[in-house]
Design a protein around this motif. Structure first.
Motif, PDB file in Angstrom:
ATOM      1  N   THR A  58       0.818  -1.215   0.000  1.00  0.00           N
ATOM      2  CA  THR A  58       0.000   0.000   0.000  1.00  0.00           C
ATOM      3  C   THR A  58       0.850   1.262   0.000  1.00  0.00           C
ATOM      4  OG1 THR A  58      -0.129   0.010   2.426  1.00  0.00           O
ATOM      5  CG2 THR A  58      -1.876  -1.159   1.227  1.00  0.00           C
ATOM      6  N   GLY A  59       2.159   1.126   0.202  1.00  0.00           N
ATOM      7  CA  GLY A  59       3.046   2.275   0.155  1.00  0.00           C
ATOM      8  C   GLY A  59       3.650   2.509  -1.214  1.00  0.00           C
ATOM      9  N   ALA A  60       3.280   1.686  -2.199  1.00  0.00           N
ATOM     10  CA  ALA A  60       3.804   1.815  -3.560  1.00  0.00           C
ATOM     11  C   ALA A  60       2.784   2.509  -4.443  1.00  0.00           C
ATOM     12  CB  ALA A  60       4.137   0.435  -4.129  1.00  0.00           C
ATOM     13  N   THR A  61       3.236   3.463  -5.225  1.00  0.00           N
ATOM     14  CA  THR A  61       2.327   4.177  -6.113  1.00  0.00           C
ATOM     15  C   THR A  61       1.918   3.314  -7.305  1.00  0.00           C
ATOM     16  OG1 THR A  61       4.220   5.132  -7.277  1.00  0.00           O
ATOM     17  CG2 THR A  61       3.258   6.433  -5.498  1.00  0.00           C
ATOM     18  N   HIS A  62       2.878   2.569  -7.861  1.00  0.00           N
ATOM     19  CA  HIS A  62       2.633   1.796  -9.072  1.00  0.00           C
ATOM     20  C   HIS A  62       3.098   0.359  -8.908  1.00  0.00           C
ATOM     21  CE1 HIS A  62       2.755   5.975 -10.676  1.00  0.00           C
ATOM     22  NE2 HIS A  62       1.765   5.512 -11.421  1.00  0.00           N
ATOM     23  N   THR A  63       2.575  -0.504  -9.758  1.00  0.00           N
ATOM     24  CA  THR A  63       2.973  -1.900  -9.757  1.00  0.00           C
ATOM     25  C   THR A  63       4.293  -2.048 -10.503  1.00  0.00           C
ATOM     26  OG1 THR A  63       0.731  -2.721  -9.522  1.00  0.00           O
ATOM     27  CG2 THR A  63       2.312  -4.190 -10.563  1.00  0.00           C
ATOM     28  N   VAL A  64       5.213  -2.819  -9.899  1.00  0.00           N
ATOM     29  CA  VAL A  64       6.589  -2.908 -10.373  1.00  0.00           C
ATOM     30  C   VAL A  64       6.964  -4.373 -10.575  1.00  0.00           C
ATOM     31  CG1 VAL A  64       8.992  -2.413  -9.784  1.00  0.00           C
ATOM     32  CG2 VAL A  64       7.210  -0.799  -9.135  1.00  0.00           C
ATOM     33  N   LEU A  65       7.726  -4.647 -11.617  1.00  0.00           N
ATOM     34  CA  LEU A  65       8.267  -5.985 -11.864  1.00  0.00           C
ATOM     35  C   LEU A  65       9.785  -5.966 -11.738  1.00  0.00           C
ATOM     36  CD1 LEU A  65       6.235  -7.190 -14.991  1.00  0.00           C
ATOM     37  CD2 LEU A  65       6.039  -8.035 -12.645  1.00  0.00           C
ATOM     38  N   ARG A  93      16.714   4.186 -13.456  1.00  0.00           N
ATOM     39  CA  ARG A  93      15.767   4.643 -14.470  1.00  0.00           C
ATOM     40  C   ARG A  93      14.940   3.432 -14.892  1.00  0.00           C
ATOM     41  NH1 ARG A  93      14.309   8.545 -17.872  1.00  0.00           N
ATOM     42  NH2 ARG A  93      13.431   7.931 -19.881  1.00  0.00           N
ATOM     43  N   PRO A  94      13.642   3.454 -14.618  1.00  0.00           N
ATOM     44  CA  PRO A  94      12.827   2.268 -14.901  1.00  0.00           C
ATOM     45  C   PRO A  94      12.575   2.069 -16.389  1.00  0.00           C
ATOM     46  CG  PRO A  94      11.458   4.042 -14.073  1.00  0.00           C
ATOM     47  CD  PRO A  94      12.870   4.527 -13.979  1.00  0.00           C
ATOM     48  N   ARG A  95      12.357   0.814 -16.733  1.00  0.00           N
ATOM     49  CA  ARG A  95      11.829   0.471 -18.042  1.00  0.00           C
ATOM     50  C   ARG A  95      10.318   0.285 -17.894  1.00  0.00           C
ATOM     51  NH1 ARG A  95      15.153  -4.644 -19.693  1.00  0.00           N
ATOM     52  NH2 ARG A  95      15.119  -4.988 -17.427  1.00  0.00           N
ATOM     53  N   LEU A  96       9.643   0.014 -19.004  1.00  0.00           N
ATOM     54  CA  LEU A  96       8.185  -0.083 -18.969  1.00  0.00           C
ATOM     55  C   LEU A  96       7.739  -1.223 -19.877  1.00  0.00           C
ATOM     56  CD1 LEU A  96       5.694   1.459 -17.793  1.00  0.00           C
ATOM     57  CD2 LEU A  96       5.630   2.747 -19.921  1.00  0.00           C
ATOM     58  N   VAL A  97       6.817  -2.047 -19.346  1.00  0.00           N
ATOM     59  CA  VAL A  97       6.291  -3.154 -20.127  1.00  0.00           C
ATOM     60  C   VAL A  97       4.773  -3.192 -19.954  1.00  0.00           C
ATOM     61  CG1 VAL A  97       6.484  -4.895 -18.286  1.00  0.00           C
ATOM     62  CG2 VAL A  97       6.652  -5.603 -20.673  1.00  0.00           C
ATOM     63  N   VAL A  98       4.067  -3.641 -20.978  1.00  0.00           N
ATOM     64  CA  VAL A  98       2.605  -3.698 -20.963  1.00  0.00           C
ATOM     65  C   VAL A  98       2.158  -5.125 -21.227  1.00  0.00           C
ATOM     66  CG1 VAL A  98       0.471  -2.878 -22.052  1.00  0.00           C
ATOM     67  CG2 VAL A  98       2.395  -1.307 -21.746  1.00  0.00           C
ATOM     68  N   PHE A 113       3.507  -1.864 -16.372  1.00  0.00           N
ATOM     69  CA  PHE A 113       4.344  -2.207 -15.225  1.00  0.00           C
ATOM     70  C   PHE A 113       5.687  -1.491 -15.342  1.00  0.00           C
ATOM     71  CE2 PHE A 113       1.713  -5.778 -16.486  1.00  0.00           C
ATOM     72  CZ  PHE A 113       1.121  -6.207 -15.303  1.00  0.00           C
ATOM     73  N   LEU A 114       6.093  -0.832 -14.271  1.00  0.00           N
ATOM     74  CA  LEU A 114       7.458  -0.343 -14.205  1.00  0.00           C
ATOM     75  C   LEU A 114       8.382  -1.542 -14.012  1.00  0.00           C
ATOM     76  CD1 LEU A 114       7.028   2.712 -11.818  1.00  0.00           C
ATOM     77  CD2 LEU A 114       7.373   2.792 -14.283  1.00  0.00           C
ATOM     78  N   VAL A 115       9.557  -1.488 -14.606  1.00  0.00           N
ATOM     79  CA  VAL A 115      10.520  -2.586 -14.497  1.00  0.00           C
ATOM     80  C   VAL A 115      11.832  -2.035 -13.944  1.00  0.00           C
ATOM     81  CG1 VAL A 115      11.780  -4.385 -15.725  1.00  0.00           C
ATOM     82  CG2 VAL A 115       9.455  -3.777 -16.448  1.00  0.00           C
ATOM     83  N   VAL A 116      12.239  -2.538 -12.777  1.00  0.00           N
ATOM     84  CA  VAL A 116      13.491  -2.136 -12.149  1.00  0.00           C
ATOM     85  C   VAL A 116      14.170  -3.362 -11.548  1.00  0.00           C
ATOM     86  CG1 VAL A 116      12.667   0.197 -11.599  1.00  0.00           C
ATOM     87  CG2 VAL A 116      12.388  -1.641  -9.926  1.00  0.00           C
ATOM     88  N   ASN A 117      15.380  -3.193 -11.081  1.00  0.00           N
ATOM     89  CA  ASN A 117      16.097  -4.260 -10.396  1.00  0.00           C
ATOM     90  C   ASN A 117      15.641  -4.292  -8.935  1.00  0.00           C
ATOM     91  OD1 ASN A 117      17.976  -5.873  -9.006  1.00  0.00           O
ATOM     92  ND2 ASN A 117      19.598  -5.371 -10.452  1.00  0.00           N
ATOM     93  N   LEU A 118      15.011  -5.386  -8.542  1.00  0.00           N
ATOM     94  CA  LEU A 118      14.511  -5.529  -7.171  1.00  0.00           C
ATOM     95  C   LEU A 118      15.379  -6.455  -6.320  1.00  0.00           C
ATOM     96  CD1 LEU A 118      10.636  -5.842  -7.766  1.00  0.00           C
ATOM     97  CD2 LEU A 118      11.890  -3.844  -6.933  1.00  0.00           C
ATOM     98  N   ASP A 119      16.644  -6.632  -6.706  1.00  0.00           N
ATOM     99  CA  ASP A 119      17.506  -7.552  -5.968  1.00  0.00           C
ATOM    100  C   ASP A 119      17.614  -7.185  -4.485  1.00  0.00           C
ATOM    101  OD1 ASP A 119      18.072  -9.347  -7.965  1.00  0.00           O
ATOM    102  OD2 ASP A 119      19.934  -8.380  -8.591  1.00  0.00           O
ATOM    103  N   ALA A 120      17.656  -5.894  -4.175  1.00  0.00           N
ATOM    104  CA  ALA A 120      17.785  -5.477  -2.776  1.00  0.00           C
ATOM    105  C   ALA A 120      16.575  -5.916  -1.962  1.00  0.00           C
ATOM    106  CB  ALA A 120      17.969  -3.961  -2.688  1.00  0.00           C
TER     107      ALA A 120
END
Length: 286
Positions: A58-65, A93-98, A113-120
């Motif tokens: 609920t603290g995220a503005t957008h859905t991320v992959l 800098r995010p990428r974007l996929v639909v 969907f925003l696409v970023v590195n979520l390794d952390a």
């Protein structure tokens, strides 16, 4: 959970509909589980009919992959973001996929969907995730978090009295909950993506407590560090619902104060779509 905000309106490609198309595979989309280490709530969704494990935030503005997960998806459309402008608290800098998105019995033919590195983030969890469901999706979904009894599910509890949480909403639907501590009001971001409740030291009336080691993460990094706790204090979420001996950690004014899963474990949090409210309403069930 720190998330990325998108400056453009290009993410508003589709809305979740409760009239879902049948899933191509037999996948359990109803069951929610709690991560054994970080205590966030996880659910399986379908993107273009392919199962992905997502955290409800609920603290995220957008859905991320996560980048590695997005690259494995078949049939999605990658969008050229070279001319897009982004802002947020991540250096990436995010990428974007639909692609199509099914969450329980809700379906969107085209969702961005925003696409970023979520390794952390993934490295903090007992079960690595493929992404994060933000308020662009959760705002239209009914769900209940009853951590005390280990029950997490889509829908509302039956026969319960629902007490509305009060506060302000930002443009993305995130809620700053107004609580009271030692008779003083303070606002905290309702953040199911955060394991810890964080407050500003000068706003915590019970005062400064001791220090402890904690593993802290945002999208860009995870690190072990010493954090300062506040002394235990009573927190009133809504009239008649007071949580005792709350011990938040202190954050700087450059960070955001937030209400995390360490406090939400003691209440039944409910979100329901609401007429006239584009992102629904939050309640505490009593």
């Amino acid at each position: 959970m720190k998330m990325i905000c998108v400056l453009t309106a290009l993410l508003a490609l589709g809305t979740m509909s409760m009239a879902a198309e049948p899933a191509a595979k037999v996948v359990n989309l109803e069951t929610m589980v709690q991560d054994a280490r970080c205590k966030q709530v996880l659910v399986t969704c379908l993107i273009n009919g392919q199962p992905v494990r997502m955290m409800l935030d609920t603290g995220a503005t957008h859905t991320v992959l996560h980048g590695g997960s997005a690259e494995k998806l078949q049939g999605v459309e990658w969008v050229d973001t070279s001319r897009m402008q982004f802002k947020g608290n991540s250096s990436q800098r995010p990428r974007l996929v639909v692609g199509s998105l099914q969450v329980n019995n809700a379906f969107a033919e085209r969702h961005a969907f925003l696409v970023v590195n979520l390794d952390a983030v993934r490295g903090m969890m007992a079960e690595p995730i493929d992404g994060i469901l933000g308020m662009d999706v959760l705002g239209s979904m009914p769900f209940t978090f009853d951590a005390k009894n280990g029950k997490f599910y889509w829908g509302a509890p039956k026969g319960a009295t629902l007490l509305p949480l009060y506060g302000t909403r930002d443009d993305a639907g995130r809620m700053m909950v107004q609580v009271k501590v030692a008779g003083k009001a303070m606002e905290l971001l309702l953040d199911t993506g955060s394991s810890l409740t964080r407050v500003y030291a000068d706003a915590w009336k019970p005062g400064k407590g001791g220090a402890k080691a904690a593993r802290v993460s945002d999208i860009d990094q995870a690190k072990q560090q010493q954090v300062v706790q506040g002394k235990p204090g009573d927190m009133e979420l809504v009239p008649g619902v007071v949580l005792s001996k709350v011990t938040p950690v202190f954050c700087s004014r450059d960070d955001r104060s937030m209400l995390g899963m360490d406090v939400l474990k003691d209440v039944v949090l409910v979100h329901l779509p609401t007429a006239g409210m584009p992102f629904g309403s939050f309640f505490v069930a009593k």
